[in-house]
Design a protein around this motif. Structure first.
Motif, short mmCIF file in Angstrom:
data_model
loop_
_atom_site.label_atom_id
_atom_site.label_comp_id
_atom_site.label_asym_id
_atom_site.label_seq_id
_atom_site.Cartn_x
_atom_site.Cartn_y
_atom_site.Cartn_z
N THR A 203 0.90 -1.20 -0.08
CA THR A 203 -0.01 -0.10 0.11
C THR A 203 0.71 1.34 0.03
O THR A 203 0.52 2.40 -0.75
CB THR A 203 -0.87 -0.09 1.27
N ILE A 204 1.81 1.18 0.73
CA ILE A 204 2.82 2.35 0.74
C ILE A 204 3.52 2.59 -0.53
O ILE A 204 3.60 3.73 -1.00
CB ILE A 204 3.77 2.21 1.98
N GLY A 205 4.02 1.49 -1.26
CA GLY A 205 4.40 1.46 -2.39
C GLY A 205 3.64 2.04 -3.49
O GLY A 205 4.01 2.81 -4.29
N MET A 206 2.36 1.83 -3.37
CA MET A 206 1.34 2.14 -4.37
C MET A 206 1.11 3.61 -4.47
O MET A 206 0.82 4.47 -5.37
CB MET A 206 -0.06 1.46 -4.37
N ALA A 207 1.19 4.19 -2.95
CA ALA A 207 0.95 5.50 -2.79
C ALA A 207 2.02 6.61 -3.04
O ALA A 207 1.76 7.73 -3.84
CB ALA A 207 0.44 5.58 -1.27
N ALA A 208 3.28 5.70 -2.91
CA ALA A 208 4.42 6.63 -3.42
C ALA A 208 4.65 6.70 -4.95
O ALA A 208 4.85 7.65 -5.45
CB ALA A 208 5.58 5.79 -2.88
N TRP A 209 4.16 5.57 -5.54
CA TRP A 209 4.19 5.32 -7.06
C TRP A 209 3.15 6.50 -7.66
O TRP A 209 3.51 7.21 -8.55
CB TRP A 209 3.88 4.07 -7.69
N THR A 210 2.15 6.41 -7.05
CA THR A 210 0.80 7.43 -7.33
C THR A 210 1.29 8.90 -7.30
O THR A 210 1.06 9.68 -8.06
CB THR A 210 -0.23 7.11 -6.45
N TYR A 211 2.03 9.16 -6.22
CA TYR A 211 2.34 10.43 -5.97
C TYR A 211 3.34 11.01 -6.81
O TYR A 211 3.31 12.09 -7.58
CB TYR A 211 2.89 10.72 -4.39
N SER A 212 4.47 10.15 -7.15
CA SER A 212 5.39 10.63 -8.13
C SER A 212 4.95 10.58 -9.64
O SER A 212 5.28 11.43 -10.25
CB SER A 212 6.65 9.37 -8.15
N ASP A 213 3.73 9.71 -10.09
CA ASP A 213 3.44 9.68 -11.24
C ASP A 213 2.38 10.92 -11.40
O ASP A 213 2.20 11.66 -12.51
CB ASP A 213 2.56 8.53 -11.72
N ALA A 214 1.63 11.16 -10.34
CA ALA A 214 0.73 12.26 -10.42
C ALA A 214 1.32 13.56 -10.55
O ALA A 214 1.05 14.72 -11.13
CB ALA A 214 -0.13 12.40 -9.12
#
Length: 67
Positions: free
Chosen positions: A23-34
């Motif tokens: 979950t932390i990894g998905m949130a970090a990826w979403t933040y950087s992609d967004a």
């Protein structure tokens, strides 16, 4: 006697940790992609994905990316 079921031997903590790290990894990826691909605030997308991982990532990919 050795416990034969993973969750009876304390394996629930390992499963919880794995889910939390994903979950932390998905949130970090979403933040950087967004930050790169979205006109919406990246922090808010990361919070949505952290609070509701499957629904949040699906909403980001449909609504947030490239808009």
């Amino acid at each position: 006697m050795l416990p034969t079921i993973l969750l009876q031997s304390g394996g629930a903590a390992g499963v919880f940790l794995l889910v939390f790290l994903v979950t932390i990894g998905m949130a970090a990826w979403t933040y950087s992609d967004a930050k790169r691909n979205s006109s919406h605030p990246a922090f808010l997308w990361a919070v949505v994905v952290f609070l509701a991982p499957l629904l949040g990532i699906l909403l980001y990919l449909i609504l947030g990316r490239g808009s």
